[in-house]
Design a protein around this motif. Structure first.
Motif, PDB file in Angstrom:
ATOM      1  N   ALA A  81       0.811  -1.313   0.053  1.00 38.79           N
ATOM      2  CA  ALA A  81       0.179   0.020  -0.015  1.00 38.79           C
ATOM      3  C   ALA A  81       0.802   1.256   0.220  1.00 38.79           C
ATOM      4  O   ALA A  81       0.330   2.258  -0.122  1.00 38.79           O
ATOM      5  N   TYR A  82       2.191   1.092  -0.022  1.00 34.62           N
ATOM      6  CA  TYR A  82       2.991   2.330   0.391  1.00 34.62           C
ATOM      7  C   TYR A  82       4.092   2.427  -0.972  1.00 34.62           C
ATOM      8  O   TYR A  82       5.079   3.179  -0.880  1.00 34.62           O
ATOM      9  N   HIS A  83       3.723   1.655  -2.085  1.00 33.89           N
ATOM     10  CA  HIS A  83       4.405   1.894  -3.318  1.00 33.89           C
ATOM     11  C   HIS A  83       4.281   3.275  -3.602  1.00 33.89           C
ATOM     12  O   HIS A  83       3.713   4.239  -3.399  1.00 33.89           O
ATOM     13  N   THR A  84       5.624   3.960  -4.158  1.00 34.93           N
ATOM     14  CA  THR A  84       5.620   5.292  -4.407  1.00 34.93           C
ATOM     15  C   THR A  84       4.834   5.841  -5.248  1.00 34.93           C
ATOM     16  O   THR A  84       4.374   6.887  -5.247  1.00 34.93           O
ATOM     17  N   THR A  85       4.600   5.077  -6.260  1.00 33.27           N
ATOM     18  CA  THR A  85       3.251   5.285  -7.220  1.00 33.27           C
ATOM     19  C   THR A  85       2.244   5.705  -6.665  1.00 33.27           C
ATOM     20  O   THR A  85       1.376   6.708  -7.059  1.00 33.27           O
ATOM     21  N   LEU A  86       1.780   4.960  -5.363  1.00 31.13           N
ATOM     22  CA  LEU A  86       0.563   5.356  -5.024  1.00 31.13           C
ATOM     23  C   LEU A  86       0.516   6.559  -4.077  1.00 31.13           C
ATOM     24  O   LEU A  86      -0.675   7.278  -4.183  1.00 31.13           O
ATOM     25  N   MET A  87       1.801   6.832  -3.555  1.00 32.79           N
ATOM     26  CA  MET A  87       1.701   7.963  -2.617  1.00 32.79           C
ATOM     27  C   MET A  87       1.944   9.253  -3.669  1.00 32.79           C
ATOM     28  O   MET A  87       1.355  10.145  -3.104  1.00 32.79           O
ATOM     29  N   ALA A  88       2.400   9.165  -4.806  1.00 31.15           N
ATOM     30  CA  ALA A  88       2.419  10.084  -5.738  1.00 31.15           C
ATOM     31  C   ALA A  88       0.920  10.499  -6.326  1.00 31.15           C
ATOM     32  O   ALA A  88       0.415  11.580  -6.505  1.00 31.15           O
ATOM     33  N   GLU A  89       0.057   9.247  -6.361  1.00 31.39           N
ATOM     34  CA  GLU A  89      -1.299   9.446  -6.554  1.00 31.39           C
ATOM     35  C   GLU A  89      -2.097  10.146  -5.729  1.00 31.39           C
ATOM     36  O   GLU A  89      -3.023  10.861  -5.842  1.00 31.39           O
ATOM     37  N   ALA A 149      -4.135  13.509  -6.103  1.00 25.79           N
ATOM     38  CA  ALA A 149      -5.681  13.526  -5.850  1.00 25.79           C
ATOM     39  C   ALA A 149      -5.714  14.666  -4.794  1.00 25.79           C
ATOM     40  O   ALA A 149      -7.123  15.255  -5.137  1.00 25.79           O
ATOM     41  N   LEU A 150      -4.841  15.164  -4.398  1.00 25.52           N
ATOM     42  CA  LEU A 150      -5.111  16.350  -3.220  1.00 25.52           C
ATOM     43  C   LEU A 150      -5.103  17.535  -4.246  1.00 25.52           C
ATOM     44  O   LEU A 150      -5.929  18.334  -3.954  1.00 25.52           O
ATOM     45  N   ASP A 180      -6.298  17.397  -7.268  1.00 24.85           N
ATOM     46  CA  ASP A 180      -7.768  17.346  -7.760  1.00 24.85           C
ATOM     47  C   ASP A 180      -8.692  17.920  -6.841  1.00 24.85           C
ATOM     48  O   ASP A 180      -9.480  18.761  -7.151  1.00 24.85           O
ATOM     49  N   HIS A 181      -8.595  17.619  -5.654  1.00 30.38           N
ATOM     50  CA  HIS A 181      -9.582  17.944  -4.437  1.00 30.38           C
ATOM     51  C   HIS A 181      -9.568  19.266  -4.272  1.00 30.38           C
ATOM     52  O   HIS A 181     -10.646  19.823  -4.072  1.00 30.38           O
ATOM     53  N   LEU A 182      -8.608  20.063  -4.496  1.00 30.12           N
ATOM     54  CA  LEU A 182      -8.359  21.460  -4.150  1.00 30.12           C
ATOM     55  C   LEU A 182      -8.511  22.191  -5.614  1.00 30.12           C
ATOM     56  O   LEU A 182      -8.427  23.485  -5.410  1.00 30.12           O
ATOM     57  N   ALA A 183      -8.866  21.428  -6.830  1.00 25.36           N
ATOM     58  CA  ALA A 183      -9.218  22.020  -8.007  1.00 25.36           C
ATOM     59  C   ALA A 183      -8.080  22.768  -8.580  1.00 25.36           C
ATOM     60  O   ALA A 183      -8.121  24.059  -8.897  1.00 25.36           O
ATOM     61  N   ILE A 184      -6.623  22.533  -8.157  1.00 27.98           N
ATOM     62  CA  ILE A 184      -5.450  23.094  -8.487  1.00 27.98           C
ATOM     63  C   ILE A 184      -4.843  22.264  -9.840  1.00 27.98           C
ATOM     64  O   ILE A 184      -4.627  21.242  -9.732  1.00 27.98           O
TER      65      ILE A 184
END
Length: 260
Positions: A80-88, A92-93, A95-99
């Motif tokens: 669950a901690y692969h760097t690709t997942l943390m990059a996502e 996603a943040l 996206d969440h903040l519409a930046i």
């Protein structure tokens, strides 16, 4: 909103089902800050003065607690901690903040996440500042897996490895979930290939302390990334380099030139 004793309130959102905590302060061009292993958004960015430095320079500062850290959700499967997942999570943040696009500032593991984000989502990263990680982005990883064993040891006194002891003591000081951190160190030691690093198109500042035995030299990585720049932080080891004035001054100069 997630309750926090820190002076900046944290909010939360779901990144593909994982609850991620973050804070958002200041106005101006956004800088997304991604902290290092066993740290938190406040420990890495608020307490060493980065938030004040960046907001006074007219920047909006957004910083997340990486999964398994701080106020974010704790996971115990290394996968669950692969760097690709943390990059996502970082993407996603945004996206969440519409930046649509932000400058990204990372340190240590956060720099690895920053590099993966810039490689996977080049349209979202205006410029990148990678502190505490040099050529070990692609050669040698950085933090050894023995740190996981130190985190899982029954007591600090039983840890003899110097790096393991340092991170174990740090995790205890920050009251971190050591089981989640052990899973993180086992799952996030992911190398980027030389070709992937060479494909990062945005300007990148690579800042490493001259006494840092963890990061690897910044110059070889800067030579691989087309718009890479190396910055040496004099007489600093891995931990003290985080809040160093040379690092901050170099970052502000880089931002003025590349992320206006």
């Amino acid at each position: 909103m997630i309750a926090s004793t820190s002076r900046l309130p944290k909010h939360s959102f779901s990144s593909d089902g994982v609850e991620i905590a973050y804070f958002d302060t200041g106005e101006g061009d956004p800088v997304l800050c991604i902290h290092g292993f066993a740290s938190t958004a406040h420990i890495n960015w608020t307490y060493p003065g980065w938030v004040d430095t960046l907001t006074k320079a007219g920047r909006r500062v957004i910083a997340l607690d990486n999964r398994g850290h701080g106020d974010s959700e704790k996971l115990y499967d290394p996968a669950a901690y692969h760097t690709t997942l943390m990059a996502e999570d970082a993407r996603a943040l945004l996206d969440h903040l519409a930046i649509a696009k932000a400058t990204v500032l990372g340190y240590s593991m956060g720099s690895r996440i920053t590099a993966f984000l810039a490689h996977r989502h080049p349209d979202r990263v205006k410029a990148a500042i990678m502190g505490g990680l040099g050529i070990k982005l692609i050669d040698g990883v950085g933090l050894p897996e023995t740190i996981a064993e130190a985190l899982e040891a029954p007591t600090l006194e039983e840890v003899t490895d110097p790096q393991g002891r340092m991170f174990r003591a740090f995790a205890m000081q920050t009251k971190s979930d050591r089981r989640a951190l052990a899973a993180c160190i086992r799952g996030s030691r992911n190398l980027m290939s030389r070709e992937e690093a060479a494909s990062i198109a945005c300007p990148v500042l690579i800042a490493v302390g001259t006494k840092d035995a963890i990061a690897g030299a910044p110059e070889p990585l800067a030579a691989i990334i087309p718009k890479g720049e190396a910055l040496s932080i004099p007489d600093r080891d891995h931990m003290p380099a985080v809040g160093d004035k040379v690092f901050k001054a170099g970052a502000l100069d880089f931002l003025a030139r590349h992320a206006a």
